[in-house]
Design an enzyme around this catalytic site. Structure first.
Site, mmCIF file in Angstrom:
data_model
loop_
_atom_site.group_PDB
_atom_site.id
_atom_site.type_symbol
_atom_site.label_atom_id
_atom_site.label_comp_id
_atom_site.label_asym_id
_atom_site.label_seq_id
_atom_site.Cartn_x
_atom_site.Cartn_y
_atom_site.Cartn_z
ATOM 1 N N GLU A 83 0.801 -1.253 -0.021
ATOM 2 C CA GLU A 83 0.173 0.026 -0.235
ATOM 3 C C GLU A 83 1.087 1.307 -0.028
ATOM 4 O O GLU A 83 0.338 2.290 0.225
ATOM 5 C CB GLU A 83 -0.923 0.067 1.285
ATOM 6 N N CYS A 120 -4.268 -4.140 2.778
ATOM 7 C CA CYS A 120 -3.648 -5.071 3.660
ATOM 8 C C CYS A 120 -3.801 -6.705 3.153
ATOM 9 O O CYS A 120 -3.064 -7.243 3.238
ATOM 10 C CB CYS A 120 -3.491 -5.067 5.295
ATOM 11 N N HIS A 244 -4.849 -10.864 10.715
ATOM 12 C CA HIS A 244 -4.405 -9.453 10.275
ATOM 13 C C HIS A 244 -4.498 -8.566 11.425
ATOM 14 O O HIS A 244 -5.406 -8.447 12.278
ATOM 15 C CB HIS A 244 -5.470 -8.468 8.957
ATOM 16 N N ASN A 328 2.343 -2.145 12.884
ATOM 17 C CA ASN A 328 1.427 -2.679 11.547
ATOM 18 C C ASN A 328 2.310 -2.729 10.333
ATOM 19 O O ASN A 328 3.069 -1.637 9.996
ATOM 20 C CB ASN A 328 0.378 -1.864 11.346
ATOM 21 N N SER A 364 -8.575 -2.639 4.379
ATOM 22 C CA SER A 364 -9.470 -1.902 4.563
ATOM 23 C C SER A 364 -10.088 -1.508 3.103
ATOM 24 O O SER A 364 -9.492 -1.972 1.871
ATOM 25 C CB SER A 364 -8.980 -0.549 4.927
HETATM 26 N N1 CAA Z 1 -4.584 1.606 29.817
HETATM 27 C C1 CAA Z 1 -5.201 0.558 29.368
HETATM 28 N N2 CAA Z 1 -5.900 0.800 28.148
HETATM 29 C C2 CAA Z 1 -5.924 1.913 27.623
HETATM 30 C C3 CAA Z 1 -5.570 3.175 28.381
HETATM 31 C C4 CAA Z 1 -4.769 2.985 29.454
HETATM 32 N N3 CAA Z 1 -4.341 3.930 30.252
HETATM 33 N N4 CAA Z 1 -5.733 4.187 27.370
HETATM 34 C C5 CAA Z 1 -6.432 3.799 26.356
HETATM 35 N N5 CAA Z 1 -6.646 2.443 26.699
HETATM 36 C C6 CAA Z 1 -7.149 1.578 25.446
HETATM 37 C C7 CAA Z 1 -8.684 2.029 25.272
HETATM 38 O O1 CAA Z 1 -9.680 1.967 25.909
HETATM 39 C C8 CAA Z 1 -8.865 1.573 23.626
HETATM 40 O O2 CAA Z 1 -9.121 0.127 23.824
HETATM 41 P P1 CAA Z 1 -10.722 -0.420 23.826
HETATM 42 O O3 CAA Z 1 -10.918 -0.227 22.210
HETATM 43 O O4 CAA Z 1 -10.395 -2.102 23.782
HETATM 44 O O5 CAA Z 1 -11.622 0.341 24.497
HETATM 45 C C9 CAA Z 1 -7.353 1.446 23.238
HETATM 46 O O6 CAA Z 1 -6.566 1.469 24.171
HETATM 47 C C10 CAA Z 1 -7.163 2.435 22.300
HETATM 48 O O7 CAA Z 1 -7.385 3.484 22.906
HETATM 49 P P2 CAA Z 1 -8.235 4.752 22.216
HETATM 50 O O8 CAA Z 1 -9.404 4.081 21.251
HETATM 51 O O9 CAA Z 1 -8.431 5.922 22.825
HETATM 52 O O10 CAA Z 1 -7.140 5.152 20.995
HETATM 53 P P3 CAA Z 1 -7.228 6.217 19.746
HETATM 54 O O11 CAA Z 1 -8.569 6.720 19.612
HETATM 55 O O12 CAA Z 1 -5.989 7.095 20.027
HETATM 56 O O13 CAA Z 1 -6.893 5.428 18.549
HETATM 57 C C11 CAA Z 1 -7.288 3.934 16.779
HETATM 58 C C12 CAA Z 1 -7.049 4.145 18.198
HETATM 59 C C13 CAA Z 1 -8.585 4.644 16.379
HETATM 60 C C14 CAA Z 1 -7.262 2.245 16.293
HETATM 61 C C15 CAA Z 1 -5.945 4.411 15.985
HETATM 62 O O14 CAA Z 1 -4.986 3.855 16.484
HETATM 63 C C16 CAA Z 1 -6.118 4.309 14.453
HETATM 64 O O15 CAA Z 1 -6.732 5.182 13.733
HETATM 65 N N6 CAA Z 1 -5.440 3.211 13.873
HETATM 66 C C17 CAA Z 1 -5.487 3.308 12.417
HETATM 67 C C18 CAA Z 1 -6.446 2.532 11.954
HETATM 68 C C19 CAA Z 1 -6.499 1.227 12.229
HETATM 69 O O16 CAA Z 1 -5.704 0.579 12.468
HETATM 70 N N7 CAA Z 1 -7.797 0.592 12.363
HETATM 71 C C20 CAA Z 1 -7.815 -0.930 12.572
HETATM 72 C C21 CAA Z 1 -8.909 -1.512 11.602
HETATM 73 S S1 CAA Z 1 -8.625 -1.212 9.957
HETATM 74 C C22 CAA Z 1 -7.291 -2.360 9.686
HETATM 75 O O17 CAA Z 1 -7.255 -3.204 10.096
HETATM 76 C C23 CAA Z 1 -6.608 -2.058 8.125
HETATM 77 C C24 CAA Z 1 -5.002 -1.602 8.588
HETATM 78 O O18 CAA Z 1 -4.195 -2.179 8.767
HETATM 79 C C25 CAA Z 1 -5.104 -0.005 8.813
#
Ligand code: CAA
Length: 447
Positions: A83, A120, A244, A328, A364
């Site tokens: 990608e 991916c 994945h 990733n 995705s």
């Molecule tokens: N202690 C323990 N856990 C904690 C914590 C702490 N102090 N603070 C936060 N967490 C947990 C949260 O509860 C959350 O877990 P849950 O979802 O189980 O509740 C986790 O840590 C992540 O926290 P946030 O949701 O607050 O994180 P974020 O909003 O900053 O970002 C994300 C998370 C949206 C995945 C971001 O990293 C992102 O946009 N990533 C890229 C997109 C992605 O990877 N998507 C996955 C599906 S798409 C795919 O698979 C294709 C690909 O490869 C991209």
């Protein structure tokens, strides 16, 4: 029917690392456990200034060819899944073949080369293409080289920045393979989605939370589609379930859904019934909302049960070992999950020939694919030959300022007003040397 599958595999990590709890979290003002426990990541791999998708792919491929005693004449097909391509016309496989031709006596003139794109899941699709080519009898006795290579970078400040990574996986696909045989059966879940995309831009536009929902929905469809051809899946059918892995926390969610699906109407559901009740069935509820709430309650309880935890620790947690250390790798991600599982089997000295993996790929945009793989006689030797531990231990640990420099170097359109020195010395590897007269990227092998 002759078995076709993965004969050998090699991994090439970017040579730099960013410590997420130690370096990234303090800069973002976050609790380090958001990374280690929430996302499930410890480090991300990054490419040094002379590394990119071509060098990592070519270095993985060269090690694979040398270890298997192959020359270009043995390879009839080179497909790259990525990608992170920097060229809209000339496929990355031609750049990689060019690198390899610089170090072997013969060439790849006879080889069909291409590039696969579907986020991916493209790595798995390229493996499929090679499988079909061999099965169709078009390979003239030659094997196929599939290379999944990515620099998974996000714009700085994007929530995805925490899940970055860079690395390549080279796989040799052949008849009578040493590592795993691929199943004929496959299941798909595929829909037009706008969750993660790169419309003529290097860094992705991401709707993070939605991307997670889409991942889970397509996985469920793929599982049902797989069962429609293979018959019902039972928990004990599979030793490991590599998914994945954009970050391990995503797999934690997918695994719970898969477990719920697979145990439904089995003795495992009955055994749990005394503790948490039977799974809610939609026809028992007045409306969809009430049913979904009941499902959420069931899942919250399910994940705390000993049965679920034991299965997860056995079949899923071991697939996350490398992802925790590298982040990733997009197209390579499910392939390092498979390697992590096989490394776990090796560490446990498991009797493993004939055992099965349920492999769940995802891209995705969006598409999931599920198939099974059967472990072959040569797996110990193949997995024992990997040098990934040495590579990971040798990575240069970036400070925050150095990380920002490295990110800038790898941003294609960024005009840097300063030279960023390499952090590691090149050693017996392909390196990027600069641009040629037609704006092509150029490479050489450094002894
Ligand atoms: N202690 C323990 N856990 C904690 C914590 C702490 N102090 N603070 C936060 N967490 C947990 C949260 O509860 C959350 O877990 P849950 O979802 O189980 O509740 C986790 O840590 C992540 O926290 P946030 O949701 O607050 O994180 P974020 O909003 O900053 O970002 C994300 C998370 C949206 C995945 C971001 O990293 C992102 O946009 N990533 C890229 C997109 C992605 O990877 N998507 C996955 C599906 S798409 C795919 O698979 C294709 C690909 O490869 C991209």
């Amino acid at each position: 029917m002759t078995a076709v599958g993965i004969d050998a595999i090699e991994i090439r990590s970017g040579k730099l690392k960013l410590d997420l709890p130690g370096t990234f979290a303090p800069q973002k003002g976050d609790d380090p456990e958001k990374y280690t426990k929430g996302l499930g990541l410890t480090n991300s791999s990054f490419p040094d200034v002379y590394e990119d998708i071509v060098t990592m792919g070519a270095n993985a491929a060269k090690r694979l060819m040398d270890r298997k005693g192959l020359t270009p004449d043995d390879v009839g097909r080179i497909d790259v899944a990525t990608e992170s391509a920097f060229d809209h016309s000339k496929p990355v496989s031609t750049y990689i073949a060019g690198c390899l031709e610089g170090v072997y006596d013969d060439d790849f003139t006879h080889a069909n080369k291409g590039e696969r794109k579907f986020a991916c899941v493209a790595g798995t699709q390229a493996v499929d293409d090679a499988y079909n080519w061999i099965r169709a009898g078009r390979n003239r006795g030659r094997s196929a080289l599939v290379i999944a290579t990515d620099t998974a970078l996000y714009a700085r400040g994007d929530p995805g920045e925490a899940t970055q990574g860079a690395g390549a996986v080279a796989m040799l696909i052949d008849a009578d393979p040493d590592l795993v045989e691929l199943s004929i059966h496959q299941g798909y879940g595929s829909k037009d989605e706008t969750d993660f995309l790169k419309p003529n831009q290097q860094f992705p536009s991401v709707d993070g939370k939605r991307s997670m929902q889409v991942y889970l929905s397509r996985m469920r469809e793929a599982l049902e589609d797989y069962e429609s051809v293979s018959g019902k899946i039972y928990l004990d059918d599979f030793a490991y379930a590599p998914f994945h892995t954009p970050f391990p926390g995503m797999v934690r969610k997918a695994a719970l859904l898969a477990y719920r699906h697979v145990i439904r109407d089995t003795t495992h559901e009955d055994e749990l019934a005394g503790e948490i009740g039977r799974q809610p069935r939609e026809d028992e509820y007045a409306d969809r909302e009430a049913y979904e709430e009941a499902i959420r309650g069931y899942m919250d309880e399910l994940k705390t049960t000993d049965q679920y935890r034991t299965w997860y620790d056995d079949a899923v947690e071991p697939t996350l070992g490398l992802a925790r250390e590298v982040g990733n790798w997009y197209t390579g991600s499910v392939h390092i999950a498979r390697v992590s599982a096989l490394r776990n089997a090796l560490e446990r000295d498991r009797e493993f020939v004939g055992d099965t993996l349920l492999v769940a790929s995802y891209g995705s945009g969006a598409q999931a694919e599920i198939h099974a793989e059967t472990v072959r006689e040569g797996w110990r030797e193949e997995i024992g030959a990997l040098d990934v531990d040495e590579q990971l231990a040798a990575r240069y640990d970036l400070s925050w300022d150095e990380y920002e420099d490295v990110h800038d170097v790898h941003e294609y359109d960024k005009d840097l007003d300063r030279e960023v020195e390499a952090f590691t010395p090149p050693d017996s590897e392909f390196v990027f040397t600069g641009w040629g007269r037609m704006n092509e990227r150029q490479y050489e092998y450094v002894e």
